[in-house]
Design a protein around this motif. Structure first.
Motif, PDB file in Angstrom:
ATOM      1  N   ASP A 189       0.859  -1.198   0.000  1.00 23.64           N
ATOM      2  CA  ASP A 189       0.000   0.000   0.000  1.00 23.64           C
ATOM      3  C   ASP A 189       0.893   1.246   0.000  1.00 23.64           C
ATOM      4  OD1 ASP A 189      -1.980   1.881   0.178  1.00 23.64           O
ATOM      5  OD2 ASP A 189      -2.611   1.350   2.224  1.00 23.64           O
ATOM      6  N   VAL A 190       1.515   1.495  -1.150  1.00 18.20           N
ATOM      7  CA  VAL A 190       2.457   2.610  -1.246  1.00 18.20           C
ATOM      8  C   VAL A 190       1.768   3.942  -0.991  1.00 18.20           C
ATOM      9  CG1 VAL A 190       3.979   3.866  -2.819  1.00 18.20           C
ATOM     10  CG2 VAL A 190       4.004   1.361  -2.785  1.00 18.20           C
ATOM     11  N   GLU A 191       0.562   4.106  -1.551  1.00 21.33           N
ATOM     12  CA  GLU A 191      -0.154   5.362  -1.355  1.00 21.33           C
ATOM     13  C   GLU A 191      -0.489   5.575   0.116  1.00 21.33           C
ATOM     14  OE1 GLU A 191      -0.434   7.609  -3.587  1.00 21.33           O
ATOM     15  OE2 GLU A 191       0.462   6.304  -5.098  1.00 21.33           O
ATOM     16  N   GLY A 192      -0.839   4.522   0.806  1.00 24.11           N
ATOM     17  CA  GLY A 192      -1.125   4.639   2.229  1.00 24.11           C
ATOM     18  C   GLY A 192       0.102   5.052   3.027  1.00 24.11           C
ATOM     19  N   VAL A 193       1.252   4.477   2.679  1.00 20.43           N
ATOM     20  CA  VAL A 193       2.493   4.853   3.358  1.00 20.43           C
ATOM     21  C   VAL A 193       2.813   6.326   3.086  1.00 20.43           C
ATOM     22  CG1 VAL A 193       4.966   4.420   3.565  1.00 20.43           C
ATOM     23  CG2 VAL A 193       3.387   2.503   3.234  1.00 20.43           C
ATOM     24  N   LEU A 194       2.685   6.746   1.832  1.00 16.79           N
ATOM     25  CA  LEU A 194       2.977   8.129   1.485  1.00 16.79           C
ATOM     26  C   LEU A 194       2.065   9.098   2.225  1.00 16.79           C
ATOM     27  CD1 LEU A 194       3.558   7.742  -2.360  1.00 16.79           C
ATOM     28  CD2 LEU A 194       5.269   8.440  -0.683  1.00 16.79           C
ATOM     29  N   ARG A 195       0.787   8.764   2.316  1.00 21.04           N
ATOM     30  CA  ARG A 195      -0.152   9.653   3.033  1.00 21.04           C
ATOM     31  C   ARG A 195       0.249   9.785   4.504  1.00 21.04           C
ATOM     32  NH1 ARG A 195      -4.010   7.079  -0.312  1.00 21.04           N
ATOM     33  NH2 ARG A 195      -4.480   5.553   1.324  1.00 21.04           N
ATOM     34  N   SER A 196       0.715   8.699   5.084  1.00 22.94           N
ATOM     35  CA  SER A 196       1.133   8.756   6.492  1.00 22.94           C
ATOM     36  C   SER A 196       2.416   9.566   6.650  1.00 22.94           C
ATOM     37  CB  SER A 196       1.329   7.336   7.040  1.00 22.94           C
ATOM     38  OG  SER A 196       0.115   6.613   7.017  1.00 22.94           O
ATOM     39  N   ILE A 197       3.409   9.304   5.805  1.00 17.69           N
ATOM     40  CA  ILE A 197       4.682  10.021   5.885  1.00 17.69           C
ATOM     41  C   ILE A 197       4.471  11.515   5.655  1.00 17.69           C
ATOM     42  CG2 ILE A 197       6.939  10.324   4.777  1.00 17.69           C
ATOM     43  CD1 ILE A 197       6.806   7.875   6.548  1.00 17.69           C
ATOM     44  N   ASP A 198       3.517  11.865   4.804  1.00 18.79           N
ATOM     45  CA  ASP A 198       3.230  13.267   4.492  1.00 18.79           C
ATOM     46  C   ASP A 198       2.760  14.035   5.729  1.00 18.79           C
ATOM     47  OD1 ASP A 198       3.218  15.325   2.608  1.00 18.79           O
ATOM     48  OD2 ASP A 198       1.099  15.052   2.145  1.00 18.79           O
ATOM     49  N   LYS A 199       2.382  13.322   6.793  1.00 17.57           N
ATOM     50  CA  LYS A 199       1.887  13.970   8.008  1.00 17.57           C
ATOM     51  C   LYS A 199       2.965  14.146   9.078  1.00 17.57           C
ATOM     52  CE  LYS A 199      -2.713  11.992   7.218  1.00 17.57           C
ATOM     53  NZ  LYS A 199      -3.744  11.029   7.680  1.00 17.57           N
ATOM     54  N   LEU A 200       4.204  13.814   8.732  1.00 18.54           N
ATOM     55  CA  LEU A 200       5.267  13.844   9.746  1.00 18.54           C
ATOM     56  C   LEU A 200       5.405  15.197  10.422  1.00 18.54           C
ATOM     57  CD1 LEU A 200       8.338  11.768   8.494  1.00 18.54           C
ATOM     58  CD2 LEU A 200       7.365  11.774  10.801  1.00 18.54           C
ATOM     59  N   ALA A 223       7.630  -0.008   9.776  1.00 18.30           N
ATOM     60  CA  ALA A 223       7.327   1.389  10.093  1.00 18.30           C
ATOM     61  C   ALA A 223       8.596   2.120  10.506  1.00 18.30           C
ATOM     62  CB  ALA A 223       6.272   1.465  11.190  1.00 18.30           C
ATOM     63  N   ALA A 224       9.429   1.468  11.325  1.00 24.13           N
ATOM     64  CA  ALA A 224      10.667   2.106  11.768  1.00 24.13           C
ATOM     65  C   ALA A 224      11.592   2.359  10.580  1.00 24.13           C
ATOM     66  CB  ALA A 224      11.360   1.215  12.802  1.00 24.13           C
ATOM     67  N   ALA A 225      11.654   1.426   9.630  1.00 21.61           N
ATOM     68  CA  ALA A 225      12.501   1.611   8.453  1.00 21.61           C
ATOM     69  C   ALA A 225      12.005   2.776   7.598  1.00 21.61           C
ATOM     70  CB  ALA A 225      12.544   0.324   7.633  1.00 21.61           C
ATOM     71  N   CYS A 226      10.682   2.901   7.456  1.00 24.47           N
ATOM     72  CA  CYS A 226      10.112   4.026   6.697  1.00 24.47           C
ATOM     73  C   CYS A 226      10.490   5.356   7.338  1.00 24.47           C
ATOM     74  CB  CYS A 226       8.593   3.884   6.614  1.00 24.47           C
ATOM     75  SG  CYS A 226       8.026   2.515   5.595  1.00 24.47           S
ATOM     76  N   LEU A 227      10.456   5.400   8.660  1.00 32.01           N
ATOM     77  CA  LEU A 227      10.810   6.637   9.360  1.00 32.01           C
ATOM     78  C   LEU A 227      12.310   6.920   9.257  1.00 32.01           C
ATOM     79  CD1 LEU A 227       8.521   6.309  12.499  1.00 32.01           C
ATOM     80  CD2 LEU A 227       8.290   7.942  10.630  1.00 32.01           C
ATOM     81  N   GLU A 228      13.133   5.877   9.246  1.00 30.98           N
ATOM     82  CA  GLU A 228      14.578   6.085   9.054  1.00 30.98           C
ATOM     83  C   GLU A 228      14.845   6.691   7.683  1.00 30.98           C
ATOM     84  OE1 GLU A 228      17.503   3.083  10.382  1.00 30.98           O
ATOM     85  OE2 GLU A 228      15.770   1.949  11.102  1.00 30.98           O
ATOM     86  N   LEU A 229      14.147   6.205   6.667  1.00 36.21           N
ATOM     87  CA  LEU A 229      14.307   6.775   5.333  1.00 36.21           C
ATOM     88  C   LEU A 229      13.884   8.241   5.337  1.00 36.21           C
ATOM     89  CD1 LEU A 229      14.887   6.322   2.273  1.00 36.21           C
ATOM     90  CD2 LEU A 229      12.423   5.900   2.031  1.00 36.21           C
ATOM     91  N   ALA A 230      12.763   8.534   5.971  1.00 36.09           N
ATOM     92  CA  ALA A 230      12.236   9.898   5.991  1.00 36.09           C
ATOM     93  C   ALA A 230      13.155  10.860   6.726  1.00 36.09           C
ATOM     94  CB  ALA A 230      10.844   9.912   6.625  1.00 36.09           C
ATOM     95  N   ALA A 231      14.014  10.363   7.590  1.00 32.99           N
ATOM     96  CA  ALA A 231      14.900  11.226   8.375  1.00 32.99           C
ATOM     97  C   ALA A 231      16.146  11.649   7.595  1.00 32.99           C
ATOM     98  CB  ALA A 231      15.311  10.512   9.660  1.00 32.99           C
ATOM     99  N   ILE A 232      16.367  11.083   6.427  1.00 28.80           N
ATOM    100  CA  ILE A 232      17.571  11.390   5.655  1.00 28.80           C
ATOM    101  C   ILE A 232      17.365  12.678   4.861  1.00 28.80           C
ATOM    102  CG2 ILE A 232      19.057  10.613   3.758  1.00 28.80           C
ATOM    103  CD1 ILE A 232      18.513   7.740   4.650  1.00 28.80           C
ATOM    104  N   ASN A 233      18.340  13.574   4.947  1.00 28.11           N
ATOM    105  CA  ASN A 233      18.294  14.815   4.171  1.00 28.11           C
ATOM    106  C   ASN A 233      19.709  15.350   3.994  1.00 28.11           C
ATOM    107  OD1 ASN A 233      18.819  17.029   6.359  1.00 28.11           O
ATOM    108  ND2 ASN A 233      17.248  15.693   7.243  1.00 28.11           N
ATOM    109  N   GLY A 234      19.875  16.249   3.021  1.00 27.54           N
ATOM    110  CA  GLY A 234      21.174  16.855   2.785  1.00 27.54           C
ATOM    111  C   GLY A 234      21.232  17.547   1.448  1.00 27.54           C
ATOM    112  N   ALA A 235      22.253  18.382   1.267  1.00 28.75           N
ATOM    113  CA  ALA A 235      22.346  19.221   0.071  1.00 28.75           C
ATOM    114  C   ALA A 235      23.354  18.707  -0.943  1.00 28.75           C
ATOM    115  CB  ALA A 235      22.708  20.655   0.468  1.00 28.75           C
ATOM    116  N   ASP A 236      23.880  17.464  -0.736  1.00 29.59           N
ATOM    117  CA  ASP A 236      24.807  16.922  -1.727  1.00 29.59           C
ATOM    118  C   ASP A 236      24.502  15.449  -1.946  1.00 29.59           C
ATOM    119  OD1 ASP A 236      26.150  15.393   0.297  1.00 29.59           O
ATOM    120  OD2 ASP A 236      27.301  17.185   0.827  1.00 29.59           O
TER     121      ASP A 236
END
Length: 459
Positions: A189-200, A223-236
């Motif tokens: 349920d990719v759309e369901g995951v995206l809708r949830s992550i969009d509320k972070l 769920a924990a893995a999805c949140l680990e992915l969502a925590a990644i950010n950077g400018a390079d």
């Protein structure tokens, strides 16, 4: 008549605020045209069934009830029409209707009002101006467009920084990265995951984790893995390395993930070269709408992040389709009214005056008003904005009128003084008190004074 009560959610700027808004609009238009985008404008209404085709939007649409009750109304959904709540639906219809007359890829900008039935709050209105840019292809559209468009937006915001616009951050992600990672985890349920992550940003990681388990079919480890992915950010491009490392640690493999990471790396590397520090990869940007298929973008004002995104968009492979042909596109939309409301509300910018007039032509007496009108016409012919005094009051009163209006110069027509001597025209800078002889065919204000300017509030 009783004093009217303002309608919440329908902004009306005072003249100085309107000058700020016009400057923003002119800057955006000029930037878009510099990058080859052609301007269009579409009608304000669309058939209601078209506005509702994505679902869950009926409460947002202002329906034109008089037209829907008209027995002679067109047949679409009983003749029901609604005001458009964004510019995507009318643009998709425009592309289909005019495909035979457009050269693809078609580069369009559109600056127009839209109407949305939502609860007004800081930066959110029921009637507001949007400024959209899109590149649309016929059948296919190369990836490099996904790199180009956020850089055009970065250029537009950079052109506004001299007036006091805070720096912006364009946050980017790629839906292929998210979908490939989720599917590699075993989540369907990719759309369901995206809708949830969009509320972070709204509800926090703990509640999102609960939503992923309750509504998207994830177990606690997923769920924990999805949140680990969502925590990644950077400018390079090290962001891509971190995603790959996370995927390897979680045993995630998927061709779509690899494809998305290659695209995301290309975008970040190009942005680091052309707009350093402006475009940042942020893996929690989900844009929980189901029509995005590639890059997705959100833009925030640095120091004003609580305002939310002032510009968003992404890649959509099915902007429009007539069954035989499809038209993929990449687009971003700037919330102009949201941006202007923050510039004005936070006192970040100001107009140097609230009226266009640089000169007030005084009137010696009403019998000589024609002479003042002639002077005004001669100055206007040379591109100098002018108005004529409303009454032949004493000159001191006319000067005070110009001061209240914010007009920097007063022009005194020549004539015969009380001694019988002929006196030439003179112009007075009422800010400094300097008064000089002036020739209507020669004198001109400085470039800074000719038109009102928008500047940073502390200038």
């Amino acid at each position: 008549m009783a004093r009217p009560t303002p309608l919440s959610g329908f902004p009306e700027w005072l003249p100085e605020g309107r000058i700020v808004e016009q400057h923003v609009l002119d800057t955006l238009r000029r930037t878009f045209e510099l990058h080859g985008f052609a301007g269009i404008e579409t009608r304000a209404v669309e058939p209601l069934d078209q506005l509702l085709r994505k679902g869950e939007t009926s409460k947002e649409v202002y329906v034109l009830r008089r037209l829907q009750e008209d027995p002679d109304a067109p047949p679409e959904r009983g003749g029901q029409l609604g005001l458009h709540f964004d510019l995507t639906v009318p643009f998709a219809r425009y592309v289909l209707e005019n495909a035979g007359h457009l050269a693809f890829p078609f580069r369009r900008y559109q600056i127009q009002k839209v109407w949305r039935g939502e609860r007004p709050q800081d930066g959110r209105f029921r009637e507001f101006v949007q400024a959209d840019i899109d590149v649309v292809g016929a059948g296919s559209l190369p990836y490099h467009v996904e790199v180009e468009l956020p850089l055009v937006i970065a250029a537009a915001f950079a052109a506004l920084e001299p007036i006091g616009l805070p720096p912006v951050r364009i946050l980017v992600n790629n839906r292929k990265v998210a979908e490939g990672f989720y599917r590699g985890l075993g989540l369907e349920d990719v759309e369901g995951v995206l809708r949830s992550i969009d509320k972070l940003d709204k509800v926090g990681a703990e509640k999102v984790a609960a939503l992923l388990v309750a509504e998207a079919g994830a177990d606690e480890a997923q769920a924990a893995a999805c949140l680990e992915l969502a925590a990644i950010n950077g400018a390079d491009s090290t962001v891509v390395d971190r995603v790959r490392a996370l995927a390897e640690a979680k045993g995630v493999r998927h061709d779509l993930l690899d494809e998305g990471l290659t695209e995301l790396a290309a975008l970040i590397e190009a942005a680091a070269e052309r707009a350093p520090g402006v475009v940042v990869a942020d893996l929690k940007i989900a844009r929980g709408l189901d029509y995005y298929t590639g890059s997705v973008y959100e833009t925030v004002l640095v120091g004003h992040e609580q305002l939310g995104s002032i510009c968003s968009g992404g890649r959509y492979d099915t902007l429009a389709s007539d069954g035989a042909n499809s038209y993929p596109g990449v687009g971003l939309s700037i919330g102009v009214s949201r941006l202007v409301s923050r510039l004005l509300g936070a006192h970040l910018v100001r107009a140097t005056r609230s009226v266009p007039s640089a000169v007030l032509v005084a009137v010696s007496n009403e019998d000589e008003r024609g002479r003042s009108d002639q002077i005004a016409a001669a100055l206007r012919a040379r591109g100098i904005p002018v108005e004529v005094a409303p009454a032949a009051a004493k000159f001191g009163k006319q000067i005070r009128h110009a001061d209240r209006r914010g007009i920097p110069f007063v022009w005194f027509p020549g004539g015969v003084d009380h001694t019988g001597a002929v006196v030439g025209d003179q112009v007075k800078d009422i800010r400094s008190g300097e008064q000089l002889d002036a020739d209507v065919q020669v004198w001109a204000p400085s470039d800074d004074d000719r038109w009102p300017r928008v500047v940073a509030a502390d200038v």
